[in-house]
Design an enzyme around this catalytic site. Structure first.
Site, short mmCIF file in Angstrom:
data_model
loop_
_atom_site.label_atom_id
_atom_site.label_comp_id
_atom_site.label_asym_id
_atom_site.label_seq_id
_atom_site.Cartn_x
_atom_site.Cartn_y
_atom_site.Cartn_z
N ASP A 1 -2.90 2.85 8.26
CA ASP A 1 -1.83 3.30 7.36
C ASP A 1 -1.49 4.77 7.60
OD1 ASP A 1 -2.01 0.75 6.38
OD2 ASP A 1 -2.70 1.30 4.38
N HIS B 1 4.44 0.75 4.19
CA HIS B 1 3.03 0.54 3.81
C HIS B 1 2.06 0.90 4.95
CE1 HIS B 1 2.14 -3.93 5.17
NE2 HIS B 1 2.85 -3.30 6.06
N ASP C 1 -7.54 -1.65 -0.03
CA ASP C 1 -6.63 -2.68 0.45
C ASP C 1 -7.43 -3.98 0.59
OD1 ASP C 1 -4.97 -4.35 2.09
OD2 ASP C 1 -3.95 -2.56 2.83
N GLU D 1 -2.19 -5.07 -2.09
CA GLU D 1 -1.91 -6.04 -1.02
C GLU D 1 -2.45 -7.44 -1.31
OE1 GLU D 1 0.05 -5.53 1.68
OE2 GLU D 1 0.24 -3.35 1.80
N ASP E 1 -7.06 -6.39 2.25
CA ASP E 1 -7.19 -6.93 3.62
C ASP E 1 -8.38 -6.36 4.37
OD1 ASP E 1 -6.46 -4.50 4.92
OD2 ASP E 1 -4.36 -5.07 5.05
N ASP F 1 -9.71 -0.18 4.17
CA ASP F 1 -8.54 -0.89 4.71
C ASP F 1 -8.84 -1.42 6.11
OD1 ASP F 1 -5.83 -1.55 5.44
OD2 ASP F 1 -5.09 0.07 4.17
N HIS G 1 0.79 -1.23 0.00
CA HIS G 1 0.00 0.00 0.00
C HIS G 1 0.83 1.28 0.00
CE1 HIS G 1 -4.46 1.02 1.12
NE2 HIS G 1 -4.05 1.65 0.04
N HIS H 1 -6.42 -1.53 8.16
CA HIS H 1 -5.42 -0.78 8.92
C HIS H 1 -5.53 0.72 8.65
CE1 HIS H 1 -3.87 -4.86 8.04
NE2 HIS H 1 -3.55 -4.83 9.33
MN LIG Z 1 -3.30 -0.62 3.61
#
Ligand SMILES: [Mn+2]
Length: 300
Positions: free
Chosen positions: A129, A142, A227, A272, A229, A125, A98, A127
């Site tokens: 980030d 990332h 992302d 990702e 994830d 996402d 990312h 996360h």
């Molecule tokens: Mn990310």
């Protein structure tokens, strides 16, 4: 019909775990071009940007050691995306980790700034980030692109004059895994956050409607940085950093369908995807479905 520019970024220098450098190959192999052609779009695949393989660095290299190399890739990507948006084409950036979004989003913002316009950003996402080099526990780049797009952190990762996006036009959605420093930044930087808790309480449709509306106040164009994830690992096992409790298969598509319906989307990242951890390329196939939904694919 949209003129789509596919740009692969085989970058895994921003993460600890290897494998997301193969993401662009897996997503192409899952049939991205055919899916977009079937929707009536024109597709130009520009191949992959040149990115140094991790194996060419000293074995001890990690985290922030890769920052200058990542910055050079981001600068290259920013130029490519800027040109695509300038020409009223639609860049689709295939990651890769990312950290590339520090470049892609900045490039889109530059193209809009040249028209006296600005960009809204939807960061989908698990996360945040939103670390800076000072707060990052790992030094992995990332985990830092959002902070840099807002104008914080290391100037080598800034590719616009001033911040690329305004905090009031920036939404983080699907978040469920944050570092302590990120929690502090989310409070002080002024961005909007919808965690999975908010998605559970309010429903995704409600959250997305608010995000799309507010992200485009005084900003004509919308960029989605997706992302993989953010999806639940049940449907997306092949991601760089899996976290339980994510979006369902349909919720992922709803995000993209609602963004497409807004008519404001000017480009996207899909990042990702990690083929090493995947099962039968199903995460890459999901990525193809998500990108297709963002470009107008509908159930009916
Ligand atoms: Mn990310």
């Amino acid at each position: 019909m949209t003129l789509v520019d596919l740009i692969g970024v085989p970058l895994d220098l921003g993460a600890s775990r290897r494998g997301v450098d193969m993401g662009p190959y897996a997503v192409r192999a899952a049939g991205l071009r055919d899916s977009l052609l079937a929707l009536g779009h024109e597709v130009l695949d520009h191949g992959n940007l040149p990115v140094a393989d991790r194996g060419t660095f000293p074995p001890s290299a990690h985290g922030a050691d890769f920052l200058p190399t990542i910055a050079a890739v981001c600068a290259d990507l920013a130029t490519r995306v800027e040109q695509s948006v300038q020409e009223r084409r639609f860049p689709v950036v295939l990651g890769g980790d990312h950290s590339l979004a520090a470049g892609s989003v900045a490039g889109a913002a530059r193209a809009l700034a040249a028209r006296g316009d600005s960009l809204g950003l939807l960061w989908i996402d698990a996360h945040g980030d939103i670390n800076t080099p000072e707060t990052s526990p790992s030094g992995n780049v990332h985990g830092m692109p959002v902070a840099h797009l807002l104008g914080h952190g290391d100037p080598r990762l800034h590719f616009t004059r001033g911040p690329a996006v305004r905090p009031e036009n920036t939404f983080l959605i699907g978040i469920r895994d944050l570092d302590p420093g990120e929690r502090a930044h989310l409070r002080t930087f002024g961005v909007h956050v919808f965690t999975m808790h908010d998605v559970d309480r309010r429903g995704l449709s409600d959250v997305m409607e608010e995000a799309i509306t507010l992200a485009t106040i005084n900003a004509s164009g919308l960029w989605v940085s997706y992302d993989a994830d953010v999806q639940d690992p049940v449907h997306a096992p092949g991601v760089g950093t899996p976290v339980a409790g994510g979006l369902s298969w349909r919720e992922g598509h709803l995000v993209m369908e609602m963004i497409a319906d807004s008519g404001r989307l000017i480009g996207l990242d899909l990042v990702e995807v990690n083929p090493i951890l995947d099962i039968g390329n199903r995460t890459a196939e999901l990525a193809v479905g998500l990108i297709s939904s963002a470009l107008g694919d509908r159930i009916l």
